[in-house]
Design a protein around this motif. Structure first.
Motif, PDB file in Angstrom:
ATOM      1  N   LEU A  79       8.856 -10.055   6.586  1.00 18.43           N
ATOM      2  CA  LEU A  79       7.945  -9.881   6.187  1.00 18.43           C
ATOM      3  C   LEU A  79       7.549  -9.084   5.506  1.00 18.43           C
ATOM      4  CD1 LEU A  79       6.093 -12.040   8.010  1.00 18.43           C
ATOM      5  CD2 LEU A  79       7.351 -13.062   5.703  1.00 18.43           C
ATOM      6  N   SER A  80       6.787  -9.164   4.672  1.00 24.27           N
ATOM      7  CA  SER A  80       5.733  -8.442   3.883  1.00 24.27           C
ATOM      8  C   SER A  80       4.594  -8.844   3.293  1.00 24.27           C
ATOM      9  CB  SER A  80       6.269  -6.979   2.682  1.00 24.27           C
ATOM     10  OG  SER A  80       5.497  -6.563   2.502  1.00 24.27           O
ATOM     11  N   SER A  81       3.439  -8.047   3.905  1.00 21.32           N
ATOM     12  CA  SER A  81       2.011  -7.991   3.062  1.00 21.32           C
ATOM     13  C   SER A  81       1.275  -7.418   2.287  1.00 21.32           C
ATOM     14  CB  SER A  81       0.667  -7.758   4.617  1.00 21.32           C
ATOM     15  OG  SER A  81       0.818  -6.973   4.840  1.00 21.32           O
ATOM     16  N   SER A  82       2.500  -7.411   1.506  1.00 18.97           N
ATOM     17  CA  SER A  82       1.905  -6.635   0.808  1.00 18.97           C
ATOM     18  C   SER A  82       3.006  -7.041  -1.056  1.00 18.97           C
ATOM     19  CB  SER A  82       2.766  -4.922   0.609  1.00 18.97           C
ATOM     20  OG  SER A  82       2.584  -3.933  -0.964  1.00 18.97           O
ATOM     21  N   GLU A  83       2.067  -7.236  -1.613  1.00 20.74           N
ATOM     22  CA  GLU A  83       2.481  -7.832  -2.982  1.00 20.74           C
ATOM     23  C   GLU A  83       3.864  -7.148  -3.453  1.00 20.74           C
ATOM     24  OE1 GLU A  83       2.330  -9.535  -6.787  1.00 20.74           O
ATOM     25  OE2 GLU A  83       0.906 -10.346  -4.754  1.00 20.74           O
ATOM     26  N   TYR A  84       3.724  -5.288  -3.250  1.00 18.87           N
ATOM     27  CA  TYR A  84       4.661  -4.742  -3.682  1.00 18.87           C
ATOM     28  C   TYR A  84       5.878  -4.812  -3.058  1.00 18.87           C
ATOM     29  CZ  TYR A  84       0.687  -3.516  -5.996  1.00 18.87           C
ATOM     30  OH  TYR A  84      -1.229  -3.001  -6.632  1.00 18.87           O
ATOM     31  N   TYR A  85       6.064  -5.597  -1.965  1.00 16.40           N
ATOM     32  CA  TYR A  85       7.800  -5.613  -1.296  1.00 16.40           C
ATOM     33  C   TYR A  85       7.486  -6.569  -0.756  1.00 16.40           C
ATOM     34  CZ  TYR A  85       6.408  -0.780  -1.661  1.00 16.40           C
ATOM     35  OH  TYR A  85       6.366   1.048  -2.141  1.00 16.40           O
ATOM     36  N   VAL A  86       7.351  -7.741  -1.223  1.00 23.49           N
ATOM     37  CA  VAL A  86       7.944  -8.953  -0.807  1.00 23.49           C
ATOM     38  C   VAL A  86       8.844  -9.520  -1.200  1.00 23.49           C
ATOM     39  CG1 VAL A  86       5.442 -10.237  -0.418  1.00 23.49           C
ATOM     40  CG2 VAL A  86       6.635 -10.289  -2.331  1.00 23.49           C
ATOM     41  N   ALA A  87       9.640  -9.181  -2.242  1.00 22.04           N
ATOM     42  CA  ALA A  87      10.711  -9.210  -2.939  1.00 22.04           C
ATOM     43  C   ALA A  87      11.707  -8.510  -1.753  1.00 22.04           C
ATOM     44  CB  ALA A  87      11.115  -9.240  -4.368  1.00 22.04           C
ATOM     45  N   THR A  88      11.654  -7.439  -1.944  1.00 19.71           N
ATOM     46  CA  THR A  88      12.016  -6.632  -0.710  1.00 19.71           C
ATOM     47  C   THR A  88      12.532  -7.223   0.184  1.00 19.71           C
ATOM     48  OG1 THR A  88      11.233  -4.573  -1.886  1.00 19.71           O
ATOM     49  CG2 THR A  88      11.982  -3.773  -0.435  1.00 19.71           C
ATOM     50  N   ALA A  89      11.368  -6.973   1.121  1.00 25.14           N
ATOM     51  CA  ALA A  89      11.695  -8.378   2.112  1.00 25.14           C
ATOM     52  C   ALA A  89      12.627  -9.710   2.205  1.00 25.14           C
ATOM     53  CB  ALA A  89       9.951  -8.322   3.032  1.00 25.14           C
ATOM     54  N   GLY A  91      14.814 -10.557  -0.075  1.00 25.43           N
ATOM     55  CA  GLY A  91      15.629  -9.487   0.218  1.00 25.43           C
ATOM     56  C   GLY A  91      16.973  -9.112   1.306  1.00 25.43           C
ATOM     57  N   LEU A  92      15.821  -8.581   2.180  1.00 25.46           N
ATOM     58  CA  LEU A  92      16.549  -7.944   3.483  1.00 25.46           C
ATOM     59  C   LEU A  92      16.282  -9.386   4.873  1.00 25.46           C
ATOM     60  CD1 LEU A  92      14.294  -5.316   3.945  1.00 25.46           C
ATOM     61  CD2 LEU A  92      16.938  -4.843   3.004  1.00 25.46           C
ATOM     62  N   ALA A  93      15.692 -10.332   4.783  1.00 28.21           N
ATOM     63  CA  ALA A  93      16.026 -11.701   5.386  1.00 28.21           C
ATOM     64  C   ALA A  93      17.043 -12.019   4.696  1.00 28.21           C
ATOM     65  CB  ALA A  93      14.605 -11.726   4.663  1.00 28.21           C
ATOM     66  N   ALA A  94      16.905 -12.597   3.075  1.00 23.31           N
ATOM     67  CA  ALA A  94      18.100 -12.582   2.297  1.00 23.31           C
ATOM     68  C   ALA A  94      19.903 -12.203   3.226  1.00 23.31           C
ATOM     69  CB  ALA A  94      18.478 -13.059   1.295  1.00 23.31           C
ATOM     70  N   ARG A  95      19.583 -11.018   3.359  1.00 26.67           N
ATOM     71  CA  ARG A  95      21.543 -10.263   4.076  1.00 26.67           C
ATOM     72  C   ARG A  95      21.733 -10.762   5.122  1.00 26.67           C
ATOM     73  NH1 ARG A  95      21.216  -4.422   0.873  1.00 26.67           N
ATOM     74  NH2 ARG A  95      23.597  -4.119   2.533  1.00 26.67           N
ATOM     75  N   LEU A  96      20.515 -10.191   5.652  1.00 25.43           N
ATOM     76  CA  LEU A  96      20.543 -11.111   7.355  1.00 25.43           C
ATOM     77  C   LEU A  96      20.688 -12.644   8.159  1.00 25.43           C
ATOM     78  CD1 LEU A  96      18.372  -8.330   8.727  1.00 25.43           C
ATOM     79  CD2 LEU A  96      20.121  -7.839   9.326  1.00 25.43           C
ATOM     80  N   PRO A 101      11.858 -16.974   0.726  1.00 25.06           N
ATOM     81  CA  PRO A 101      11.636 -17.007   0.061  1.00 25.06           C
ATOM     82  C   PRO A 101      13.024 -16.206  -0.618  1.00 25.06           C
ATOM     83  CG  PRO A 101      10.130 -15.462   0.138  1.00 25.06           C
ATOM     84  CD  PRO A 101      10.937 -15.710   1.676  1.00 25.06           C
ATOM     85  N   SER A 102      13.653 -17.813  -1.746  1.00 25.49           N
ATOM     86  CA  SER A 102      14.711 -16.971  -2.805  1.00 25.49           C
ATOM     87  C   SER A 102      14.271 -15.584  -3.424  1.00 25.49           C
ATOM     88  CB  SER A 102      15.188 -17.374  -4.136  1.00 25.49           C
ATOM     89  OG  SER A 102      14.899 -17.110  -4.578  1.00 25.49           O
ATOM     90  N   ALA A 103      15.256 -14.907  -2.882  1.00 26.07           N
ATOM     91  CA  ALA A 103      14.296 -13.830  -3.456  1.00 26.07           C
ATOM     92  C   ALA A 103      14.786 -13.132  -5.211  1.00 26.07           C
ATOM     93  CB  ALA A 103      15.355 -11.987  -2.987  1.00 26.07           C
TER      94      ALA A 103
END
Length: 423
Positions: A79-89, A91-96, A101-103
């Motif tokens: 997860l990320s609680s930051s607006e700037y890193y929600v997409a990064t989180a 993407g990592l969740a999907a890879r794992l 959500p959809s990156a």
């Protein structure tokens, strides 16, 4: 058996970041903060949060850190609680192979230009808007939109860079400043385009959506133009039934149109007559302590729900019967350059107001503060709870005026201006 991990990619500096880690511990999971600079978040050291230093803007370095952690203990969520890193989180969740959500949808949503096009294409009401890549285009866009316009970055949060421009000269000046920036306040590269949109004057609200369910509508208070600093929130918003339905329905339609529908989304809207127009959709929990207001007013722990969703656990949005019914927050901002004095006395006066459940000043006595341009200029807050929104709002406003605001005194020469709060 090795305890599973919840990976937190960066954080916001105030509000829910600390709570994400606390909820993970409550669920028997070890939170791990992945950050380029953990010192940015004082709560990490204060709470003994496990941290990994890594360049979170470097996908390869980040993936190497994640796989290293996964080799030693099972990763249960990201997860990320930051607006700037929600997409990064995401993407990592999907890879794992973990929930999230959809990156691609999150990345598109974070680009306000792409978001607006998608919403307009799906028939979701939005303000008139145009995208500009240089000053001349911004001026032309403002002329096409007509009237005063709002000029803002296509990425960002906390009203950073958002400004009302009343004529072509103000448009040109603000657009020039925004377009000159090559990186944002987090040091991340900017897209090189800005958004010029219709200025709507109707009341402003947010709808907190979880999955595809509208959880609650929040009344928003903002400061005077030309900036749009959020100065308070009331949960729940008091509205005629038709307007309440329009806000909730439009927010859910917006989330669906953007391909989100997993976890929390914070949808900001303004009423244009009886039409609810989407200002923006944020694919994350709300800031501004709104999740705390929802918890106190409705007994719904949105932070806990987000953590549970990331861990693949069931989520309950029904709330609890012992919740207060309503909650309000008011933020202290300075009307002119001022110095904080008698901080302890001001906080004590605020806490003494019936209904007040939380109060804080963010800087020590002797600090000089200036009028807010965005959320970083807020000086403190009070939160009040009551059986009805009017009751909680009145308590919060009284505590702000007769309590926290008494700490502000006219500035004197020789006192350094405070540093901005990091984003």
């Amino acid at each position: 058996m090795t305890t599973p991990l919840l990976l937190l990619v960066e954080s916001n500096t105030t509000g829910t970041g600390r709570q994400f880690a606390a909820r993970a511990r409550d669920l028997g999971v070890v939170p791990v903060l992945l950050s380029a600079d953990p010192a940015r978040y004082p709560y990490a050291a204060e709470d003994g949060l496990r941290t990994v230093v890594v360049d979170t803007a470097d996908d390869d370095a980040l993936w190497a850190a994640v796989t290293g952690l996964a080799a030693a203990a099972p990763v249960a969520g990201v997860l990320s609680s930051s607006e700037y890193y929600v997409a990064t989180a995401a993407g990592l969740a999907a890879r794992l192979g973990l929930p999230g959500p959809s990156a691609d949808a999150v990345r598109a949503c974070r680009d306000k230009a792409a978001q607006r096009r998608a919403l307009a294409g799906a028939g979701v009401p939005v303000p008139r808007f145009s995208v500009a890549g240089d000053v001349a285009e911004a001026i032309a866009a403002a002329q096409w939109v007509g009237g005063p316009v709002v000029v803002k970055p296509v990425q960002g949060s906390g009203s950073l860079g958002v400004r009302l421009c009343r004529d072509r000269y103000e448009v040109a000046d603000h657009a020039k400043g925004l377009l000159a920036a090559t990186v944002n306040e987090r040091g991340l590269r900017t897209p090189g385009v800005i958004l010029v949109e219709q200025y709507l004057t109707g009341r402003e609200f947010s709808v907190e959506v979880f999955g595809e369910e509208a959880v609650v509508t929040v009344a928003k208070h903002v400061g005077a133009p030309p900036v749009f600093v959020e100065t308070g929130h009331d949960v729940p918003a008091v509205l005629p039934a038709a307007q309440a339905a329009a806000l909730a329905d439009t927010a859910v339609r917006a989330v669906e149109a953007l391909g989100l529908g997993w976890g929390a989304a914070h949808v900001e809207l303004r009423l244009d007559g009886d039409v609810a127009r989407v200002i923006e959709v944020n694919p994350r929990l709300a800031g501004g302590m709104i999740p705390e207001l929802v918890r106190r007013a409705r007994g719904i722990d949105l932070v806990g729900c987000q953590v549970r969703a990331a861990l693949g656990e069931p989520v309950d949005l029904t709330g609890t019967p012992d919740a207060a019914g309503a909650a309000s927050i008011r933020f202290l901002t300075a009307g002119a350059e001022s110095v904080l004095a008698d901080v302890a006395a001001a906080e004590a006066a605020a806490r003494a107001v019936p209904g007040v459940v939380d109060t804080a000043l963010y800087r020590p006595a002797g600090t000089t503060v200036v009028p807010a341009e965005d959320f970083r200029g807020r000086v403190g807050h009070v939160i009040a709870a009551g059986t009805a929104p009017g009751e909680s709002a009145e308590a919060a406003e009284t505590a702000l005026t007769l309590g926290l605001a008494t700490a502000l005194t006219p500035a004197t020469a020789g006192v350094p201006v405070r540093e901005a709060v990091p984003v």
